[in-house]
Design an enzyme around this catalytic site. Structure first.
Site, PDB file in Angstrom:
ATOM      1  N   SER A  23      70.244 -27.382  41.397  1.00 31.92           N
ATOM      2  CA  SER A  23      68.823 -27.751  41.648  1.00 31.92           C
ATOM      3  C   SER A  23      68.821 -29.163  42.062  1.00 31.92           C
ATOM      4  CB  SER A  23      67.982 -27.476  40.731  1.00 31.92           C
ATOM      5  OG  SER A  23      66.577 -27.688  40.617  1.00 31.92           O
ATOM      6  N   GLY A  74      62.636 -38.044  40.871  1.00 36.81           N
ATOM      7  CA  GLY A  74      61.380 -37.826  40.218  1.00 36.81           C
ATOM      8  C   GLY A  74      60.360 -36.735  40.521  1.00 36.81           C
ATOM      9  N   CYS A 133      64.373 -33.110  32.732  1.00 35.57           N
ATOM     10  CA  CYS A 133      64.455 -33.988  33.805  1.00 35.57           C
ATOM     11  C   CYS A 133      64.284 -35.271  33.354  1.00 35.57           C
ATOM     12  CB  CYS A 133      63.421 -33.533  34.877  1.00 35.57           C
ATOM     13  SG  CYS A 133      63.416 -35.087  36.105  1.00 35.57           S
ATOM     14  N   ASN A 195      71.836 -30.940  32.560  1.00 36.67           N
ATOM     15  CA  ASN A 195      71.151 -32.050  33.497  1.00 36.67           C
ATOM     16  C   ASN A 195      71.800 -33.160  33.620  1.00 36.67           C
ATOM     17  OD1 ASN A 195      69.112 -33.062  35.234  1.00 36.67           O
ATOM     18  ND2 ASN A 195      67.708 -31.453  34.307  1.00 36.67           N
ATOM     19  N   GLY A 246      77.867 -30.253  35.870  1.00 41.60           N
ATOM     20  CA  GLY A 246      78.042 -31.619  35.711  1.00 41.60           C
ATOM     21  C   GLY A 246      79.204 -31.742  36.259  1.00 41.60           C
ATOM     22  N   GLY A 247      79.327 -32.590  37.381  1.00 43.33           N
ATOM     23  CA  GLY A 247      80.550 -33.314  37.864  1.00 43.33           C
ATOM     24  C   GLY A 247      81.660 -32.283  38.706  1.00 43.33           C
TER      25      GLY A 247
END
Ligand SMILES: Cc1cc2nc3c(=O)[nH]c(=O)nc-3n(C[C@H](O)[C@H](O)[C@H](O)COP(=O)(O)O)c2cc1C
Length: 306
Positions: A23, A74, A133, A195, A246-247
């Site tokens: 996402s 954001g 987030c 996240n 993640g990466g």
């Protein structure tokens, strides 16, 4: 014909292969279509949707760091109504699983969002609930760092949709296992992690933070060992299927996540560098399974555990 059975099972969610996109790094699928046919992928996850449209945070909201990216976008998105009217019909035509990512500022927001997406919306495979987030002042990560709130939000989502529910965890906690157990109690069907990690960069010439929002979420290769560790810990503690991210930039990274316990892998920041990365990663995973003698990709999930 493929030589390895690449289908993966995340509870009732069956994907044609374990590679999905993350996402916020893949828009609504359209931007990448000229480079990477989505029909090759296990699925795509769309940008986080909030009840009302959002312009996101002021710029600058991206900053590169060693082996990473700080963002404070954001949650810029068209909002629920516009998403349903203009984006969903096009997404429904894509020949891949579409995961809709939702984000709210209160439990009521999550209830509203969840009730707006059901199985009858053809084309939606699952809802991913962003309780993590770091780039908005209230909500988001606030739910994802408190086990009680995380459980409540997932419970509210689960009650209001018949789609499989993926709880997306924040790495900005001391004990990821506690959070995973909380969302399991809330009824999550699948867990995705991680996240972004809350971070900051300061421009030494202006002597001010590089991001207008001051802080942002760190993603990219720099966060990978943290993510692998968290996938490994959650796999040991909770019985739910895991989408690891993640990466991840190469197929070797993806295999590492699967050995740690991820049944699927999600490809994020590297898309900005190489839009074909998900395809390269998919081919590499298949080749690895072939060379090691596995007939199904599902056989490598969790092999790093005793
Ligand atoms: C620019 C940007 C925007 C993002 N937006 C969202 C979002 O809307 N919802 C969400 O759950 N995660 C969002 N993320 C987090 C990613 O989905 C992913 O969890 C994270 O970047 C770690 O994976 P990566 O290192 O492969 O990028 C965003 C990440 C980036 C870099």
């Amino acid at each position: 014909m493929r030589n390895v059975d690449m289908r993966t099972e995340l509870g009732e969610l069956i994907l044609r292969n374990p590679v999905v996109t993350s996402s916020g790094t893949y828009g609504f699928g359209e931007e990448y279509a000229p480079y990477c046919p989505v029909s090759i992928l296990g699925g795509i996850t769309v940008k986080g949707i909030t009840p009302l449209p959002r312009l996101g945070n002021p710029v600058p909201r991206l900053a590169e760091t060693p082996s990473g990216l700080l963002n404070s976008v954001g949650l810029e998105n068209p909002g629920l109504v516009e998403f349903r009217n203009s984006y969903l019909p096009k997404l429904a035509l894509l020949d891949t699983a579409v995961i809709v990512n939702i984000s709210g500022f209160s439990p009521d927001d999550y209830t509203l969002l969840a009730s707006s997406f059901q199985k009858k919306d053809t084309g939606i495979a699952a809802l991913e609930v962003n309780i993590s987030c770091p780039n908005i002042k209230h909500g988001g990560m606030a739910f994802g760092t408190n086990p009680r709130s995380a459980e409540e939000v997932i419970e509210a989502v689960k009650k209001n949709t018949d789609l499989p529910v993926i709880a997306k965890l924040s790495p900005n906690v001391t004990d990821i296992v506690e959070m995973a157990k909380a969302v399991e109690s809330g009824g999550a069907d699948i867990i995705s992690l991680i996240n972004t990690l809350l971070g900051m960069s300061i421009d030494i010439q202006t002597q001010k933070p590089l991001l207008a929002n001051k802080m942002g979420g760190l993603s990219g290769p720099a966060v990978r060992p943290v993510a692998v560790r968290m996938v490994y810990q959650v796999y040991e503690a909770v019985g739910l299927p895991i989408v690891g991210m993640g990466g991840i930039s190469t197929w070797q990274d993806a295999v590492e996540f699967m050995l740690a316990g991820a049944s699927a892998v999600s490809i994020g920041t590297v898309n900005f560098v190489n839009p074909l990365a998900p395809v390269d990663i998919l081919n590499g995973i298949e080749e690895y399974c072939l060379k090691k003698g596995y007939r199904s990709v599902r056989e490598i999930v969790g092999l790093a555990h005793e």
